[in-house]
Design a protein around this motif. Structure first.
Motif, PDB file in Angstrom:
ATOM      1  N   ARG A 169       0.839  -1.203   0.000  1.00 10.38           N
ATOM      2  CA  ARG A 169       0.000   0.000   0.000  1.00 10.38           C
ATOM      3  C   ARG A 169       0.875   1.255   0.000  1.00 10.38           C
ATOM      4  NH1 ARG A 169      -2.508   0.608   5.106  1.00 10.38           N
ATOM      5  NH2 ARG A 169      -3.113  -1.538   4.789  1.00 10.38           N
ATOM      6  N   ALA A 170       1.921   1.258   0.802  1.00  9.92           N
ATOM      7  CA  ALA A 170       2.820   2.410   0.862  1.00  9.92           C
ATOM      8  C   ALA A 170       3.508   2.626  -0.481  1.00  9.92           C
ATOM      9  CB  ALA A 170       3.854   2.207   1.959  1.00  9.92           C
ATOM     10  N   ALA A 171       3.941   1.547  -1.122  1.00 13.04           N
ATOM     11  CA  ALA A 171       4.584   1.673  -2.431  1.00 13.04           C
ATOM     12  C   ALA A 171       3.605   2.199  -3.466  1.00 13.04           C
ATOM     13  CB  ALA A 171       5.146   0.323  -2.878  1.00 13.04           C
ATOM     14  N   ARG A 172       2.379   1.692  -3.422  1.00 10.91           N
ATOM     15  CA  ARG A 172       1.350   2.140  -4.370  1.00 10.91           C
ATOM     16  C   ARG A 172       1.058   3.627  -4.175  1.00 10.91           C
ATOM     17  NH1 ARG A 172      -1.930  -1.813  -3.428  1.00 10.91           N
ATOM     18  NH2 ARG A 172      -3.086  -0.758  -1.791  1.00 10.91           N
ATOM     19  N   GLU A 173       0.936   4.046  -2.923  1.00  8.55           N
ATOM     20  CA  GLU A 173       0.688   5.462  -2.646  1.00  8.55           C
ATOM     21  C   GLU A 173       1.876   6.316  -3.077  1.00  8.55           C
ATOM     22  OE1 GLU A 173      -0.305   5.612   1.476  1.00  8.55           O
ATOM     23  OE2 GLU A 173      -2.282   4.729   1.166  1.00  8.55           O
ATOM     24  N   GLY A 174       3.077   5.790  -2.927  1.00  9.05           N
ATOM     25  CA  GLY A 174       4.264   6.508  -3.391  1.00  9.05           C
ATOM     26  C   GLY A 174       4.247   6.708  -4.889  1.00  9.05           C
ATOM     27  N   HIS A 175       3.814   5.677  -5.621  1.00  7.40           N
ATOM     28  CA  HIS A 175       3.719   5.791  -7.078  1.00  7.40           C
ATOM     29  C   HIS A 175       2.652   6.805  -7.474  1.00  7.40           C
ATOM     30  CE1 HIS A 175       6.540   2.640  -8.011  1.00  7.40           C
ATOM     31  NE2 HIS A 175       5.901   1.784  -7.224  1.00  7.40           N
ATOM     32  N   VAL A 176       1.572   6.846  -6.728  1.00  2.75           N
ATOM     33  CA  VAL A 176       0.505   7.811  -7.023  1.00  2.75           C
ATOM     34  C   VAL A 176       1.016   9.233  -6.830  1.00  2.75           C
ATOM     35  CG1 VAL A 176      -1.724   8.687  -6.214  1.00  2.75           C
ATOM     36  CG2 VAL A 176      -1.391   6.233  -6.537  1.00  2.75           C
ATOM     37  N   ILE A 177       1.725   9.476  -5.739  1.00  5.34           N
ATOM     38  CA  ILE A 177       2.259  10.819  -5.469  1.00  5.34           C
ATOM     39  C   ILE A 177       3.265  11.209  -6.545  1.00  5.34           C
ATOM     40  CG2 ILE A 177       3.625  12.193  -3.850  1.00  5.34           C
ATOM     41  CD1 ILE A 177       0.778  11.684  -2.930  1.00  5.34           C
ATOM     42  N   THR A 178       4.137  10.268  -6.915  1.00  4.55           N
ATOM     43  CA  THR A 178       5.126  10.550  -7.960  1.00  4.55           C
ATOM     44  C   THR A 178       4.431  10.857  -9.281  1.00  4.55           C
ATOM     45  OG1 THR A 178       6.711   9.093  -6.891  1.00  4.55           O
ATOM     46  CG2 THR A 178       7.116   9.624  -9.191  1.00  4.55           C
ATOM     47  N   GLY A 179       3.417  10.069  -9.613  1.00  2.00           N
ATOM     48  CA  GLY A 179       2.668  10.319 -10.850  1.00  2.00           C
ATOM     49  C   GLY A 179       1.961  11.660 -10.820  1.00  2.00           C
ATOM     50  N   TYR A 180       1.395  12.003  -9.673  1.00  2.00           N
ATOM     51  CA  TYR A 180       0.708  13.285  -9.532  1.00  2.00           C
ATOM     52  C   TYR A 180       1.687  14.437  -9.712  1.00  2.00           C
ATOM     53  CZ  TYR A 180      -2.004  17.038  -7.441  1.00  2.00           C
ATOM     54  OH  TYR A 180      -2.655  18.220  -7.224  1.00  2.00           O
ATOM     55  N   ASP A 181       2.865  14.328  -9.088  1.00  2.00           N
ATOM     56  CA  ASP A 181       3.876  15.377  -9.224  1.00  2.00           C
ATOM     57  C   ASP A 181       4.332  15.509 -10.674  1.00  2.00           C
ATOM     58  OD1 ASP A 181       3.774  15.964  -6.548  1.00  2.00           O
ATOM     59  OD2 ASP A 181       5.546  14.761  -6.031  1.00  2.00           O
ATOM     60  N   SER A 182       4.505  14.388 -11.351  1.00  2.00           N
ATOM     61  CA  SER A 182       4.925  14.409 -12.750  1.00  2.00           C
ATOM     62  C   SER A 182       3.858  15.071 -13.618  1.00  2.00           C
ATOM     63  CB  SER A 182       5.194  12.985 -13.233  1.00  2.00           C
ATOM     64  OG  SER A 182       5.471  12.964 -14.609  1.00  2.00           O
ATOM     65  N   LEU A 183       2.610  14.689 -13.399  1.00  2.00           N
ATOM     66  CA  LEU A 183       1.510  15.284 -14.168  1.00  2.00           C
ATOM     67  C   LEU A 183       1.409  16.777 -13.901  1.00  2.00           C
ATOM     68  CD1 LEU A 183      -0.955  14.998 -16.005  1.00  2.00           C
ATOM     69  CD2 LEU A 183      -2.289  14.426 -13.980  1.00  2.00           C
ATOM     70  N   THR A 184       1.553  17.180 -12.654  1.00  2.00           N
ATOM     71  CA  THR A 184       1.485  18.598 -12.306  1.00  2.00           C
ATOM     72  C   THR A 184       2.601  19.375 -13.000  1.00  2.00           C
ATOM     73  OG1 THR A 184       0.524  18.041 -10.175  1.00  2.00           O
ATOM     74  CG2 THR A 184       1.489  20.227 -10.391  1.00  2.00           C
ATOM     75  N   ALA A 185       3.808  18.819 -13.005  1.00  2.00           N
ATOM     76  CA  ALA A 185       4.934  19.492 -13.664  1.00  2.00           C
ATOM     77  C   ALA A 185       4.675  19.638 -15.163  1.00  2.00           C
ATOM     78  CB  ALA A 185       6.225  18.717 -13.423  1.00  2.00           C
ATOM     79  N   LYS A 186       4.119  18.596 -15.789  1.00  2.00           N
ATOM     80  CA  LYS A 186       3.815  18.680 -17.226  1.00  2.00           C
ATOM     81  C   LYS A 186       2.746  19.738 -17.501  1.00  2.00           C
ATOM     82  CE  LYS A 186       4.975  13.916 -18.384  1.00  2.00           C
ATOM     83  NZ  LYS A 186       4.445  12.610 -18.794  1.00  2.00           N
ATOM     84  N   LEU A 187       1.724  19.770 -16.659  1.00  2.00           N
ATOM     85  CA  LEU A 187       0.656  20.749 -16.857  1.00  2.00           C
ATOM     86  C   LEU A 187       1.156  22.174 -16.664  1.00  2.00           C
ATOM     87  CD1 LEU A 187      -2.345  18.964 -15.114  1.00  2.00           C
ATOM     88  CD2 LEU A 187      -2.013  19.348 -17.554  1.00  2.00           C
ATOM     89  N   VAL A 188       2.014  22.382 -15.686  1.00  2.00           N
ATOM     90  CA  VAL A 188       2.584  23.715 -15.466  1.00  2.00           C
ATOM     91  C   VAL A 188       3.420  24.129 -16.669  1.00  2.00           C
ATOM     92  CG1 VAL A 188       4.265  25.000 -14.085  1.00  2.00           C
ATOM     93  CG2 VAL A 188       2.512  23.646 -12.957  1.00  2.00           C
ATOM     94  N   GLY A 189       4.201  23.193 -17.213  1.00  2.00           N
ATOM     95  CA  GLY A 189       5.002  23.486 -18.407  1.00  2.00           C
ATOM     96  C   GLY A 189       4.130  23.835 -19.603  1.00  2.00           C
ATOM     97  N   GLU A 190       3.050  23.067 -19.798  1.00  2.00           N
ATOM     98  CA  GLU A 190       2.143  23.364 -20.908  1.00  2.00           C
ATOM     99  C   GLU A 190       1.460  24.712 -20.722  1.00  2.00           C
ATOM    100  OE1 GLU A 190      -0.580  20.159 -21.557  1.00  2.00           O
ATOM    101  OE2 GLU A 190       1.025  18.704 -21.855  1.00  2.00           O
ATOM    102  N   ARG A 191       1.080  25.015 -19.482  1.00  2.00           N
ATOM    103  CA  ARG A 191       0.438  26.306 -19.214  1.00  2.00           C
ATOM    104  C   ARG A 191       1.392  27.458 -19.514  1.00  2.00           C
ATOM    105  NH1 ARG A 191       0.150  27.790 -13.375  1.00  2.00           N
ATOM    106  NH2 ARG A 191       2.278  28.295 -13.968  1.00  2.00           N
ATOM    107  N   ASP A 192       2.644  27.329 -19.072  1.00  2.00           N
ATOM    108  CA  ASP A 192       3.630  28.372 -19.320  1.00  2.00           C
ATOM    109  C   ASP A 192       3.861  28.563 -20.813  1.00  2.00           C
ATOM    110  OD1 ASP A 192       3.857  28.680 -16.607  1.00  2.00           O
ATOM    111  OD2 ASP A 192       5.745  27.562 -16.449  1.00  2.00           O
ATOM    112  N   LYS A 193       3.928  27.462 -21.560  1.00  2.00           N
ATOM    113  CA  LYS A 193       4.110  27.555 -23.015  1.00  2.00           C
ATOM    114  C   LYS A 193       2.904  28.214 -23.667  1.00  2.00           C
ATOM    115  CE  LYS A 193       5.066  24.863 -27.156  1.00  2.00           C
ATOM    116  NZ  LYS A 193       4.075  25.553 -27.957  1.00  2.00           N
TER     117      LYS A 193
END
Length: 88
Positions: free
Chosen positions: A31-55
């Motif tokens: 469960r902890a590993a799964r939640e870690g993957h979710v947080i990492t995925g969320y951070d990655s998605l957020t970074a991509k969205l911020v980059g697209e917004r800036d562009k």
């Protein structure tokens, strides 16, 4: 009952308890590993969205600058046509 018999019975009872504890511990780790993957995925998605917004903001600013330059050019050409005796 001698000591060997008590030890054997304790071992027989202790094995399932140890197995249950191992299963429970593995479930918690999964469960902890799964939640870690979710947080990492969320951070990655957020970074991509911020980059697209800036562009997109940069593209919009460039388009607005281009539109302003074209409006100035239209105004200049209208004045030039009027100076040459035409009707814009």
């Amino acid at each position: 009952m001698d000591a060997a018999m008590v030890t054997a019975i304790a071992a027989l009872l202790g094995a399932p308890v140890a197995a249950a504890a191992a299963v429970y511990g593995t479930r918690g780790a999964s469960r902890a590993a799964r939640e870690g993957h979710v947080i990492t995925g969320y951070d990655s998605l957020t970074a991509k969205l911020v980059g697209e917004r800036d562009k997109a903001e940069q593209d919009q600013a460039a388009a607005e600058a281009r539109a302003t330059a074209l409006e100035r050019e239209v105004t200049r050409l209208r004045v030039l046509v009027t100076q040459l005796g035409g009707t814009p």
